[in-house]
Design a protein around this motif. Sequence first.
Motif, short mmCIF file in Angstrom:
data_model
loop_
_atom_site.label_atom_id
_atom_site.label_comp_id
_atom_site.label_asym_id
_atom_site.label_seq_id
_atom_site.Cartn_x
_atom_site.Cartn_y
_atom_site.Cartn_z
N UNK A 134 37.15 37.59 -15.23
CA UNK A 134 38.16 38.60 -16.02
C UNK A 134 37.63 40.07 -15.46
N UNK A 135 38.14 40.54 -14.31
CA UNK A 135 37.73 41.89 -13.72
C UNK A 135 38.15 43.11 -14.60
N UNK A 136 39.25 43.05 -15.16
CA UNK A 136 39.99 44.25 -15.97
C UNK A 136 39.37 44.72 -17.21
N UNK A 137 38.45 43.90 -17.74
CA UNK A 137 37.73 44.12 -18.90
C UNK A 137 36.23 44.93 -18.45
N UNK A 138 35.72 44.98 -17.33
CA UNK A 138 34.57 45.14 -16.77
C UNK A 138 34.56 46.83 -16.76
N UNK A 139 33.63 47.41 -17.59
CA UNK A 139 33.84 49.00 -17.50
C UNK A 139 32.23 49.37 -17.11
N UNK A 140 31.46 48.63 -17.01
CA UNK A 140 30.04 49.10 -16.35
C UNK A 140 29.52 48.37 -15.04
N UNK A 150 23.02 46.71 0.98
CA UNK A 150 23.71 47.29 2.26
C UNK A 150 23.06 46.88 3.51
N UNK A 151 21.60 46.88 3.43
CA UNK A 151 21.06 46.61 4.53
C UNK A 151 21.14 45.10 4.95
N UNK A 152 21.37 44.09 4.13
CA UNK A 152 21.59 42.68 4.32
C UNK A 152 22.80 42.55 4.72
N UNK A 153 23.74 43.37 5.03
CA UNK A 153 25.21 43.25 5.69
C UNK A 153 26.12 42.78 4.39
N UNK A 154 26.05 43.01 3.29
CA UNK A 154 27.01 42.64 2.05
C UNK A 154 28.08 43.67 1.95
N UNK A 155 28.17 44.81 3.01
CA UNK A 155 28.94 45.71 2.76
C UNK A 155 30.58 45.42 2.52
N UNK A 156 30.91 44.44 3.14
CA UNK A 156 32.57 44.11 2.96
C UNK A 156 32.61 43.45 1.70
N UNK A 157 31.59 42.69 1.13
CA UNK A 157 31.73 41.91 -0.01
C UNK A 157 31.55 43.15 -1.23
N UNK A 158 30.70 43.96 -0.92
CA UNK A 158 30.65 44.98 -1.92
C UNK A 158 31.99 45.72 -1.84
N UNK A 159 32.45 46.09 -0.89
CA UNK A 159 33.89 46.84 -0.99
C UNK A 159 34.73 45.98 -1.85
N UNK A 160 35.09 44.73 -1.48
CA UNK A 160 35.82 43.89 -2.16
C UNK A 160 35.51 43.95 -3.77
N UNK A 161 34.36 43.81 -4.13
CA UNK A 161 33.95 43.66 -5.70
C UNK A 161 34.50 44.98 -6.21
N UNK A 162 34.08 46.06 -5.66
CA UNK A 162 34.48 47.32 -6.30
C UNK A 162 35.87 47.56 -6.30
N UNK A 163 36.46 47.31 -5.25
CA UNK A 163 38.05 47.51 -5.33
C UNK A 163 38.68 46.41 -6.44
N UNK A 181 21.96 56.43 2.63
CA UNK A 181 23.05 57.20 2.03
C UNK A 181 24.03 56.36 1.39
N UNK A 182 24.63 56.86 0.23
CA UNK A 182 25.50 56.09 -0.37
C UNK A 182 27.07 56.18 0.02
N UNK A 183 27.52 54.87 0.25
CA UNK A 183 28.85 55.13 1.11
C UNK A 183 30.04 55.30 -0.03
N UNK A 184 30.99 56.16 0.45
CA UNK A 184 32.15 56.67 -0.32
C UNK A 184 32.86 55.52 -1.02
N UNK A 185 33.06 54.24 -0.53
CA UNK A 185 33.51 53.32 -1.53
C UNK A 185 33.06 52.66 -2.99
N UNK A 186 31.66 53.28 -3.05
CA UNK A 186 31.18 52.95 -4.36
C UNK A 186 31.68 53.81 -5.31
#
Length: 442
Positions: A134-140, A150-163, A181-186
């Motif tokens: 349930x993603x809509x109740x996650x606040x932290x 990021x180094x291990x190539x998880x960027x695509x998954x990280x973008x999906x999770x954060x979105x 450097x911290x990417x903008x999608x964070x």
Amino acid sequence: MQKATYSLGNILSNLKIDALNEMQEASVAANQQPQDVILLSATGSGKTLAFLLPVLDRLNPDLKKTQAMIVVPSRELALQIEKVFKLMGTGHKITATYGGHLRETEENNLVQPPALIVGTPGRIGDHIRRGNITTDTIQTLVLDEFDKSLELGFQEEMVFIIESLPNVNKRILTSATEAVEIPDFVQLNEPQKLNFLPEDGIPQARLAYKQVLSPENDKVDTLFRLICHLGNRSTIVFCNHRDAVERTSTMLSEKGILNEFYHGAMEQRDRDAALCKFRNGTVNVLVTTDLAARGLDIPNIRYIIHFHLPHTEDSWTHRNGRTARMEASGTAIVILAPDEKLMSYVTEEIETIELPETAVLPQKPKWTTLYISAGKKDKVNKIDIVGFLTKKGMLKKEDVGLIEVKDFFSFVAIVKSKASHTLQLIKDERIKNKKVKIEVAK
């Protein structure tokens, strides 16, 4: 929001910690403000508790939904965080999700939503796509060792999770390096940066640096003689490639050095067994890739040996971070072949070790590890295993060492001299009325 009724004193007592350190106190204070937080601190300095306390402070005990997510680059780090949170004794449920773990088991654990989920990007993304979280109740949201993800190539998954987390209002990022450097999608919100990194990477006083000069380009004999010289102490040997790990491990075994190897291409059970044997003292030498440079919570590692020179300064820092953790001391040793030079970024004073002409094999460890084909899902716990081994296996409590109970199997260290007799006694016995397979762990 109602706050949980927990006591910091009780949490520290459960973790066997006298007081928070300066970095942990700063993190707790900073996270009470609305801004996001970037926490930079050396490996082994206590970052896990530094973000778990603020996460805990934001959990509403009346809301039986998932409220916080921690994304990590490795399963070992996920398991370490899960272990620390459970030891804190807060009453909140945590679930760890990671590759190599049965997805069905995790899905069962997610039916009743845990307050806190910790996991690797690929597996968390998979659960979100399947509607298991349930993603809509996650606040932290915590991104632990975010640079490594990021180094291990998880960027695509990280973008999906954060979105997929529309209502996050607090982000905590941690790292043991300042290089990324911290990417903008964070989507950081005016973050406070807490920088507790030592200026030179690792505190000097606790970590000594040494080198050994190999007379030949093939450094295995020098490694063998070095391990003999260091004696029966907990040692990690770092190689740069998986095939080199297995080759080096085999050659050490042939020379009489008991060791285990560990790398990312191994089956999950084999990885668990290797780490367990190293943790419980069945072997004192672990030959590994940089996979073990982060997230492994193994106390009292005395020596780090760089059999292959690290490719980057970051790798050097993280490998060395496995020792000299918290208040302990340790030694990082580089083996140099005739055509190799020390890395340019090593500015520390390096002492050269002169190895004796004659190599004497270290004393063999006193423990051996048993594999038991039952675990948490069979309702078997550590107390059951100790009771079984003392009652049916005729062992004294001091003959039983570290026990690790996984979902479907367990590992237990017992005194090696009694292993054969104990196995004979228990071969036809049952644990919790269940017939189980018990053997020396492969």
